[in-house]
Structures are given as structure tokens and as C-alpha cells.
Design an enzyme around this catalytic site. Sequence first.
Site, PDB file in Angstrom:
ATOM      1  N   GLU A  79       6.568  -0.243  -5.247  1.00 14.92           N
ATOM      2  CA  GLU A  79       5.414  -0.577  -6.090  1.00 14.92           C
ATOM      3  C   GLU A  79       4.182  -0.486  -5.199  1.00 14.92           C
ATOM      4  O   GLU A  79       3.868  -1.418  -4.466  1.00 14.92           O
ATOM      5  CB  GLU A  79       5.559  -1.983  -6.693  1.00 14.92           C
ATOM      6  CG  GLU A  79       6.751  -2.149  -7.618  1.00 14.92           C
ATOM      7  CD  GLU A  79       6.623  -1.382  -8.910  1.00 14.92           C
ATOM      8  OE1 GLU A  79       5.530  -0.836  -9.183  1.00 14.92           O
ATOM      9  OE2 GLU A  79       7.605  -1.329  -9.668  1.00 14.92           O
ATOM     10  N   SER A 111       0.824  -1.206   0.000  1.00 15.79           N
ATOM     11  CA  SER A 111       0.000   0.000   0.000  1.00 15.79           C
ATOM     12  C   SER A 111       0.857   1.256   0.000  1.00 15.79           C
ATOM     13  O   SER A 111       2.041   1.232   0.369  1.00 15.79           O
ATOM     14  CB  SER A 111      -0.903   0.010   1.232  1.00 15.79           C
ATOM     15  OG  SER A 111      -0.121   0.158   2.412  1.00 15.79           O
ATOM     16  N   CYS A 156      -2.891  -4.589  -8.403  1.00  8.69           N
ATOM     17  CA  CYS A 156      -2.538  -3.167  -8.401  1.00  8.69           C
ATOM     18  C   CYS A 156      -2.881  -2.530  -9.745  1.00  8.69           C
ATOM     19  O   CYS A 156      -3.064  -1.310  -9.825  1.00  8.69           O
ATOM     20  CB  CYS A 156      -1.058  -2.978  -8.081  1.00  8.69           C
ATOM     21  SG  CYS A 156       0.048  -3.938  -9.117  1.00  8.69           S
TER      22      CYS A 156
END
Length: 500
Positions: free
Chosen positions: A253, A232, A287
Amino acid sequence: MSATAALLDRLGIAHLVADGDIVSRSPIDGARLGAVKAHNAAEVDAALAQSAAAFKAWRTVPAPRRGELIRLFGEVLREHKADLGALVTLEAGKIVQEGLGEVQEMIDICDFAVGLSRQLHGLTIASERPRHRMVETWQPLGPVAIITAFNFPVAVWAWNAALALVCGDPVIWKPSEKTPLTALATQALFEKALARFGDAPEGLSQLLFGLRAVGEQIAADPRVPLVSATGSTRMGREVAPVVAKRFGRSILELGGNNAMIVTPSADLKLAVRAILFAAVGTAGQRCTTLRRLIVHNDCYDKVVSAVKTAFAAIQPGDPRHAGTLMGPLIDKAAFDAVTKALEAAKAQGGTVHGGGRALSDIFPEAWYAYPAIAEMPSQTEIVKHETFGPILYVLRYSDFEEAVAMQNDVPQGLSSSIMTRDLLEAERFLAPDGSDCGIANVNMGPSGAEIGGAFGGEKETGGGRESGSDSWKQYMRRQTSAINYGTSLPLAQGIEFPEL
């Protein structure tokens, strides 16, 4: 022996998962799969020390020889693809094809890294000084820590580890506490490759289990020059300053809030198919999941009607069964976040279609959700927030510039896409003042990245890049050297310094 026990036995980890304080439960039905022990601070410190020692030996091994280890690992993965893919499905809740696809990503990055091991090239640079040569070389960096999330429990580790290892760096892996068994199995398979390789230093690849404290200890340790962390945005905000404080490097990421623009010229049949996979694949827990659909007024009603029909046909179910296209959410917290987001969408003027819990009578300990469409009056606060689940926010636009501005007007910048047959629109979308994301696709969804291209995004996505292209340079240190092959000592910039 149960089917799960037999699977774990074939992967070589059945004897390692009997007891521990980190319990793995299948999101499919809530069943206990096994448990592992969390590492304490002393054990983490010992692992980091061992990794530092392994680096001193591994960095001197020729890169093509290091590539041979990764080639052998790719072979082992091919031999165990079905079993490891099945474990991904069992522990992460992915449908069978996605579980197998994740292992295929591991195999693909191994192939990429093997070729790379013979192409870790530098530069020869013209010197301004006579009888001088300048060269730029890339040297191994040091131990690389890899922190991964539950949604890609093995592939993201492989993206980093395959490149790091051929670059001369040992790896330390902290997997998600929600998917420890897939990590354990991957490490066991890597150790099979190590046995075939024969002469690797001890501690070349290590696995550390634990919660936040383990990650914090790794991030703060100066023996780890690079931390690659997937998770996150909140996690990234905590990790990055700790690593930066000691002048380490981070590959981050983080969040994604990915959009698709559907223009009047789009092939609507192709668009709906792309929307469906991108929005409900992995139950919206990618994601790169499609979260925002920006549709031109001229085709809005037709597109939304088709997407509603497609979503209504999706029946969440046991991901192990053929024909299931959408499995469960990872846990109750994920389901609660989806529920809260849909309530917020309604409160902010949205009209919600679908959503709600599914299969609670069959799997009372699991958390399945129906995919939801939320037609929004504007890009409200909840639309700009990433919710990890199968929610698709739909927005209207009338002008192309308006659509691009809307696409970019979120804190995240991972992936984006446009459906159009208009060449000018496609090129405009890919222009410097078009999509501001690290990934920009034309006539496909925002998900489905290949290992040949660098993966990552901008803004709150963290700016990191993993996998293909020249991402390998992050795992090495750059060194510029000048060689004087003459008998005098001319100085740069024309500086004259008298001899004494």
C-alpha cells in the site's frame, strides 16, 4: 500525574515508555511523550522463531474459535476507544474525530473478521474423471509481517491482523518509529483480549521496534511468507524485491496522487464540501488525500473561488480542541517537503494561494501549515509527484475524455472521484477505460474508504488489497485436492497408461 501519563496508565503502558532510543514526540507541540527500545537483530530473530512456533499451534485451532479471539479484541477496543483515540491524536496529530474514527475502523474490521471466521469457504469442482471429486480449500499461510506508517498508526495494523489471525496466521508488527506508543497501547489491549481468550500460543502477536534494519531483516526472512507494507513508493521498491527473491508474497500500500473531476452538472455545494474534507483531513497526510482537482472550464472560476473561501476559513490548530478541522504535520521534514513542493509549483508556472507555516509563535517545536491551492497551467512534474501535505493542485479541462486521461496520467493509482449528475459521465468514469485506480467514487471525495471493500490501488500504489471483500485469501494458501472414490484409476486428459 500529568494528563498524558494518566492516559498511558489507563492504556496499560505507562511503565513501558520511560526509556529507549526511539523517542515519541507529539506533533501537536513537540513535547516528549515517551520512548521505547529498538530491537536488535538477535531479538528480531527470536521473535520470528517464536512466531513460526506459534503458527504450528494456531493453524490447528478451528477458525470460528480463532474468530472468538478477535471478537474479544473488538470488545476491548470498545472499552478503550476514547483513550486509544486520544493517544492517536496525541502522537499522530489527528483531530479528535479522526482519532476516534481510526479506532472505530479497528472495531469494524474485528466485526468483519468474526463473521469471516465462519465463512472461509472453498469450492467443489466438477471432475472430468468418473467417481472423482475435486475440491479447493484455503489453509493457513504462516506468520504475517505488518509494516505500518505514521498516518494510520493503528487501523492499518488491525486491517491486516484481524484477517490474518482468523485465517490462522500469527502476526509480527513493525510500526512507524514516529508512532511507537499507539502500537504499544494496541498490543497491550490485544494482550487483554488474549487473557480473556485463555489458550492462545505464545507469540501470536508480537511488536518489533526499530528503523530500516529491522524491516530489512523481516522482509528477508523465509519464515515470513507474507509481508504487508504500507508507506512510500520508495519503501515499496526496496521491500518487494527482497520478499520476491525468496518467493514470498507482498501486500503493498504505497503512494497515492488522487484526483477529483468536477463536471458542469455537479452539485457544487456538495463538491466543495467533499473537496474540503478530502484535501485537508489529516493535514493532507492520507494516502487517499485529494491532491488534484480537475475542473471543467464552464464552472472553474466558481469552484476555485468557493474552494479558496473554504480553505481560507481553515485555521490549523491544536487537534484536541473542539472545532479544529486541521492539525499539524507530523514533523519538520514533512513541512519542508510541502514548502519545497509549493516552490516547485511556482517555478513550473503555477499560482499559489495560501500555504506557509502557522502557529510558530505558540508551538515553536511543532509544524503547522496553512492549506494551499496551486492553480497549474498543466499537469507538470510536481503535480505528478505525491507530497504528503495539504496542497491541492487545480487544473482545467474542456472535454470529458481529456479529464479522464489527465486523471490517469500519473504514476500512482490509488483513489479517484467524480462529481456529476450525468449518469453517462458517472458510468463512463467507472468503465474499463475510465479511472485506472483501485478506488473510484461518484459524488464524494477519494478518501473515506469503508472496511467492507478491498482497499488498495494500481501502478506505483503497489497493487495490494487490504481489509474487506475477499482480501482474506491473501493470508491463506490455496489447495486443490482430487478424491477418487471408485475402484479404478482413470487419468485426466484421457491419458491411457497400461497396467503392468
